[in-house]
Design an enzyme around this catalytic site. Structure first.
Site, mmCIF file in Angstrom:
data_model
loop_
_atom_site.group_PDB
_atom_site.id
_atom_site.type_symbol
_atom_site.label_atom_id
_atom_site.label_comp_id
_atom_site.label_asym_id
_atom_site.label_seq_id
_atom_site.Cartn_x
_atom_site.Cartn_y
_atom_site.Cartn_z
ATOM 1 N N CYS A 201 0.840 -1.194 0.000
ATOM 2 C CA CYS A 201 0.000 0.000 0.000
ATOM 3 C C CYS A 201 0.879 1.250 0.000
ATOM 4 C CB CYS A 201 -0.901 -0.012 1.230
ATOM 5 S SG CYS A 201 -1.873 1.499 1.438
ATOM 6 N N CYS A 204 0.132 3.218 3.564
ATOM 7 C CA CYS A 204 0.574 2.791 4.898
ATOM 8 C C CYS A 204 1.651 1.715 4.883
ATOM 9 C CB CYS A 204 -0.620 2.311 5.724
ATOM 10 S SG CYS A 204 -1.299 0.720 5.179
ATOM 11 N N CYS A 217 -6.323 -2.587 0.919
ATOM 12 C CA CYS A 217 -5.303 -2.587 1.959
ATOM 13 C C CYS A 217 -5.946 -2.990 3.289
ATOM 14 C CB CYS A 217 -4.670 -1.201 2.079
ATOM 15 S SG CYS A 217 -3.447 -1.107 3.428
ATOM 16 N N CYS A 220 -5.486 0.234 6.021
ATOM 17 C CA CYS A 220 -6.074 1.568 5.909
ATOM 18 C C CYS A 220 -7.266 1.498 4.966
ATOM 19 C CB CYS A 220 -5.038 2.594 5.427
ATOM 20 S SG CYS A 220 -4.467 2.337 3.730
ATOM 21 N N ASP A 338 20.523 1.676 -17.672
ATOM 22 C CA ASP A 338 20.503 0.461 -16.858
ATOM 23 C C ASP A 338 19.624 -0.590 -17.537
ATOM 24 O OD1 ASP A 338 20.302 -1.497 -14.942
ATOM 25 O OD2 ASP A 338 19.723 -0.149 -13.317
#
Length: 414
Positions: A201, A204, A217, A220, A338
């Site tokens: 999440c 949170c 989630c 929360c 990269d």
């Protein structure tokens, strides 16, 4: 909203004239379409030129990691039902490109602009858009791009309390969190096949629970909103009024039908119905050469662009069964330097077919394919790939500069 062109101050008129001249010179000398150099010249003369050119226009912005160019083209096609539309159709998605697009169509009452994720925060106040479409967020150009959670947080702050209407993908937790501070949001079920950047999440930090398309989630209140636009099991679009619209596209893949659903949601905010928009969207055949099918002698070549793991996931699903495939990888500045992202791509679907490998970083890709137990042949360039595969169909998947190299080489093939 008043869409009459706003007269430009003398300095802005001069900047616009110089912009057009620089862009035209770039095209005439074969250095590109002139979007970047034109905008650079114009903004050097008048730093507020983008904001000045946007005044009086109804603007839609489109941002996200993947699908920006396609969705922008779809929305521009749909809004063509209302009148002339200014758009950065060649994908120059930074303020220089936006400025050029608006300068080249000063009389257009509408504008649809693709915006690089990093520039959305700055372009938003300069263009005061009527609608912003947020597609998805995933890793891209790892050596220099902002981490996905940081990008979502930056968007969240930029969108906090803005009056602009947001059209957002309810299947991407990062997008939902970023858009949830906005006053008005239309949620579109645009899908999220690539989920490796949204395990936790963003609010949170708890591990997200997923049940099919639904996610929530446990720590929360963040969860998948109920969409008002979506695709059904047959890839038809379900609109907020309950009507079902068949989507016929010239572009491949379910992901492009999801992009079309987002485009329909944006167009509806401008008063364009799906019945008006869909025939126009169906006319879009390729996007700056992406998805283009080119016939050269006895060869039939289709070009697919894939820039990051999420894009490669979709592109590998689009290749025609049984056809040989050329994979090309560079790591130049526009690509990101990269190439470790190759290890996030599952190349196993290519087992059992003929695979050729080219590009500046072909050996990196060869190692990755070997680990995935995918047999391959290394070729020095696109022309050699054509010679090796003989007549018939060839599918090409390449990242950004490799894609451009192949397009240029294809133009030279007799």
């Amino acid at each position: 909203m008043n869409t009459e062109p706003v007269p430009l101050p003398l300095r802005a008129k001069l900047a616009t004239t110089l912009l057009k001249s620089a862009a035209a010179l770039s095209r005439a000398t074969g250095r590109g379409d002139g979007s970047v150099i034109g905008g650079r010249v114009g903004l050097k003369v008048e730093p507020q030129l983008l904001a000045m050119l946007a005044r009086g226009k109804e603007v839609a912005l489109v941002s996200g990691t993947n699908g920006k160019t396609t969705t922008t083209r779809f929305i521009a096609a749909a809004l063509g039902a209302l009148g002339e539309v200014a758009t950065n159709s060649f994908g120059a998605n930074m303020p220089t490109g936006h400025t050029t697009a608006l300068a080249q169509s000063t009389g257009a009452p509408y504008a649809v602009l693709e915006v690089d994720e990093h520039y959305l925060r700055g372009v938003l106040p300069q263009t005061t858009p009527r609608v912003v479409a947020l597609l998805n967020l995933s890793r891209d150009q790892l050596d220099r791009a902002m981490e996905v959670g940081m990008m979502a947080e930056a968007w969240r702050k930029a969108l906090d309390g803005v009056s602009t209407h947001i059209v957002a993908n309810c299947d991407d937790p990062m997008i939902v969190w970023a858009a949830s501070t906005s006053r008005e949001v239309t949620w579109v079920a645009a899908g999220q096949r690539w989920q490796e950047d949204s395990f936790v999440c963003p609010n949170c930090g708890r591990h997200l629970d997923r049940d099919g398309v639904h996610w929530a989630c446990p720590g929360c209140q963040l969860r998948r909103p109920t969409p008002t636009w979506s695709l059904d099991d047959t890839d038809a679009v379900l609109a907020p009024d309950g009507n079902r619209y068949e989507v016929t596209l010239q572009l491949p893949g379910r992901v492009n039908k999801a992009n079309a659903a987002t485009a329909l949601a944006v167009a509806a905010r401008f008063g364009v119905s799906p019945a008006q928009a869909l025939p126009r969207i169906a006319q879009v055949a390729s996007i700056a050469g992406r998805y283009a099918t080119v016939v050269k002698g006895e060869h039939v070549i289709r070009l697919l662009l894939a820039k990051n793991p999420a894009g490669w996931l979709e592109a590998l699903d689009m290749v025609e069964p049984g056809c040989p495939v050329l994979l090309a990888i560079n790591a130049r500045d526009p690509d990101g330097l990269d190439t470790s992202w190759l290890y996030d791509v599952d190349f196993s679907p290519l087992r059992g077919r003929r695979v050729l490998v080219a590009g500046d970083r072909a050996y990196d890709l060869c190692v990755r394919l070997d680990i995935n137990e995918v047999p391959f042949e290394h070729v020095p360039n696109f022309g050699t790939a054509l010679d090796r595969t003989g007549n018939g169909r060839l599918e090409v998947i390449a990242n950004y500069t490799a894609f451009q190299d192949i397009r240029a080489e294809l133009d030279r093939v007799n």
